[in-house]
Design a protein around this motif. Sequence first.
Motif, mmCIF file in Angstrom:
data_model
loop_
_atom_site.group_PDB
_atom_site.id
_atom_site.type_symbol
_atom_site.label_atom_id
_atom_site.label_comp_id
_atom_site.label_asym_id
_atom_site.label_seq_id
_atom_site.Cartn_x
_atom_site.Cartn_y
_atom_site.Cartn_z
ATOM 1 N N LEU A 36 -11.315 -7.535 13.851
ATOM 2 C CA LEU A 36 -11.998 -7.549 12.558
ATOM 3 C C LEU A 36 -11.093 -7.008 11.465
ATOM 4 C CD1 LEU A 36 -15.464 -6.221 13.736
ATOM 5 C CD2 LEU A 36 -14.854 -8.577 13.227
ATOM 6 N N PRO A 37 -10.924 -7.648 10.345
ATOM 7 C CA PRO A 37 -11.341 -9.026 10.109
ATOM 8 C C PRO A 37 -10.402 -9.974 10.854
ATOM 9 C CG PRO A 37 -10.104 -8.261 8.226
ATOM 10 C CD PRO A 37 -10.216 -7.094 9.184
ATOM 11 N N GLN A 38 -10.922 -11.065 11.334
ATOM 12 C CA GLN A 38 -10.117 -11.980 12.128
ATOM 13 C C GLN A 38 -9.156 -12.787 11.255
ATOM 14 O OE1 GLN A 38 -12.436 -14.339 14.788
ATOM 15 N NE2 GLN A 38 -10.703 -14.778 16.086
ATOM 16 N N VAL A 39 -9.586 -13.107 10.031
ATOM 17 C CA VAL A 39 -8.739 -13.868 9.102
ATOM 18 C C VAL A 39 -8.573 -13.044 7.838
ATOM 19 C CG1 VAL A 39 -8.520 -15.991 7.761
ATOM 20 C CG2 VAL A 39 -9.563 -16.061 10.034
ATOM 21 N N THR A 40 -7.336 -12.911 7.378
ATOM 22 C CA THR A 40 -7.034 -12.107 6.199
ATOM 23 C C THR A 40 -6.081 -12.869 5.296
ATOM 24 O OG1 THR A 40 -7.258 -10.084 7.505
ATOM 25 C CG2 THR A 40 -6.082 -9.888 5.423
ATOM 26 N N HIS A 41 -6.300 -12.768 3.985
ATOM 27 C CA HIS A 41 -5.412 -13.363 2.989
ATOM 28 C C HIS A 41 -4.906 -12.260 2.068
ATOM 29 C CE1 HIS A 41 -4.508 -15.226 -0.923
ATOM 30 N NE2 HIS A 41 -3.948 -16.136 -0.170
ATOM 31 N N LEU A 42 -3.583 -12.184 1.893
ATOM 32 C CA LEU A 42 -2.980 -11.148 1.056
ATOM 33 C C LEU A 42 -1.982 -11.766 0.098
ATOM 34 C CD1 LEU A 42 -2.042 -8.555 3.834
ATOM 35 C CD2 LEU A 42 -3.950 -8.395 2.264
ATOM 36 N N ASP A 43 -1.818 -11.131 -1.064
ATOM 37 C CA ASP A 43 -0.747 -11.508 -1.992
ATOM 38 C C ASP A 43 0.467 -10.642 -1.685
ATOM 39 O OD1 ASP A 43 -2.169 -13.458 -3.402
ATOM 40 O OD2 ASP A 43 -3.068 -11.965 -4.727
ATOM 41 N N LEU A 44 1.634 -11.256 -1.589
ATOM 42 C CA LEU A 44 2.876 -10.582 -1.233
ATOM 43 C C LEU A 44 3.157 -9.405 -2.161
ATOM 44 C CD1 LEU A 44 5.378 -10.815 0.660
ATOM 45 C CD2 LEU A 44 6.483 -12.049 -1.189
ATOM 46 N N GLY A 45 3.405 -8.243 -1.568
ATOM 47 C CA GLY A 45 3.812 -7.065 -2.323
ATOM 48 C C GLY A 45 2.708 -6.381 -3.095
ATOM 49 N N MET A 46 1.463 -6.840 -2.960
ATOM 50 C CA MET A 46 0.384 -6.271 -3.764
ATOM 51 C C MET A 46 -0.650 -5.497 -2.957
ATOM 52 S SD MET A 46 -0.433 -9.221 -6.537
ATOM 53 C CE MET A 46 -1.711 -8.214 -7.255
ATOM 54 N N GLU A 47 -0.748 -5.788 -1.663
ATOM 55 C CA GLU A 47 -1.839 -5.226 -0.892
ATOM 56 C C GLU A 47 -1.353 -4.741 0.470
ATOM 57 O OE1 GLU A 47 -5.552 -7.802 -1.130
ATOM 58 O OE2 GLU A 47 -3.977 -9.178 -1.794
ATOM 59 N N ASP A 105 4.732 -2.699 1.250
ATOM 60 C CA ASP A 105 6.161 -2.936 1.515
ATOM 61 C C ASP A 105 6.374 -3.565 2.891
ATOM 62 O OD1 ASP A 105 6.953 -1.931 -0.952
ATOM 63 O OD2 ASP A 105 7.256 0.098 -0.182
ATOM 64 N N SER A 106 5.622 -3.100 3.893
ATOM 65 C CA SER A 106 5.731 -3.689 5.233
ATOM 66 C C SER A 106 5.190 -5.113 5.258
ATOM 67 C CB SER A 106 4.982 -2.828 6.257
ATOM 68 O OG SER A 106 5.607 -1.567 6.379
ATOM 69 N N VAL A 107 4.120 -5.357 4.511
ATOM 70 C CA VAL A 107 3.582 -6.720 4.398
ATOM 71 C C VAL A 107 4.646 -7.636 3.804
ATOM 72 C CG1 VAL A 107 1.873 -8.169 3.217
ATOM 73 C CG2 VAL A 107 1.166 -6.026 4.306
ATOM 74 N N SER A 108 5.409 -7.130 2.839
ATOM 75 C CA SER A 108 6.482 -7.931 2.233
ATOM 76 C C SER A 108 7.538 -8.318 3.262
ATOM 77 C CB SER A 108 7.133 -7.171 1.070
ATOM 78 O OG SER A 108 6.213 -7.017 0.016
ATOM 79 N N LEU A 109 7.761 -7.441 4.254
ATOM 80 C CA LEU A 109 8.736 -7.754 5.312
ATOM 81 C C LEU A 109 8.286 -8.949 6.149
ATOM 82 C CD1 LEU A 109 9.673 -4.163 6.552
ATOM 83 C CD2 LEU A 109 11.045 -5.693 5.120
ATOM 84 N N LEU A 110 6.977 -9.135 6.285
ATOM 85 C CA LEU A 110 6.475 -10.295 7.015
ATOM 86 C C LEU A 110 6.857 -11.583 6.296
ATOM 87 C CD1 LEU A 110 2.903 -9.228 8.147
ATOM 88 C CD2 LEU A 110 4.807 -9.845 9.629
ATOM 89 N N GLY A 111 6.787 -11.543 4.977
ATOM 90 C CA GLY A 111 7.159 -12.711 4.195
ATOM 91 C C GLY A 111 5.989 -13.657 3.976
#
Length: 176
Positions: A36-47, A105-111
């Motif tokens: 949970l949550p199974q599906v997630t949408h993020l904006d790069l470098g913001m969340e 910052d770590s999310v940004s590493l995912l790309g």
Amino acid sequence: VESFELSVSLIDAQNVTRFGSIDVSIHAGVPLVQALPQVTHLDLGMEALNLAVYVGFPGNEDCSVSTAMPNGVAMVEWQIQTTAGVDLASENTAQDPWHLTLTDDSVSLLGIGHHNITAIVTFRDQGYAPQIVVFSVEITLPPPPSIALAVPTSSLVACPLVLDASASFDPLRPAG
């Protein structure tokens, strides 16, 4: 595990029929492991990214799933890899091992793109097989800056021309 499909049909005031359905699984004798949550949408470098694994054990009479595990009953291993093959599991900043928190910052590493993040749940001394849950994470470019200009469309030669751009904003650099 027993699976079935629940279906509903509705007829509205204009005599139009609409259908909806959902697949349901009933777990008996094995733990229920959910992402949970199974599906997630993020904006790069913001969340930041926040995910959790919930487990419900057979015989649990209140029908709840929880991240609170009795000591040593089960454990979770997070698998997070960038498209370049870099393992980001060590970037988890959550205090609770059943949660995954990646900073922006770590999310940004995912790309940018679609990523599957896997959690493998293993059970100790219970005779249960390990279970795998997959989180679907979509990372997109953030919205562009928004420019809002206010200026008189006509002015006298002797008067200053004042440009107001105070309503402009950049989502990557919040005001303050």
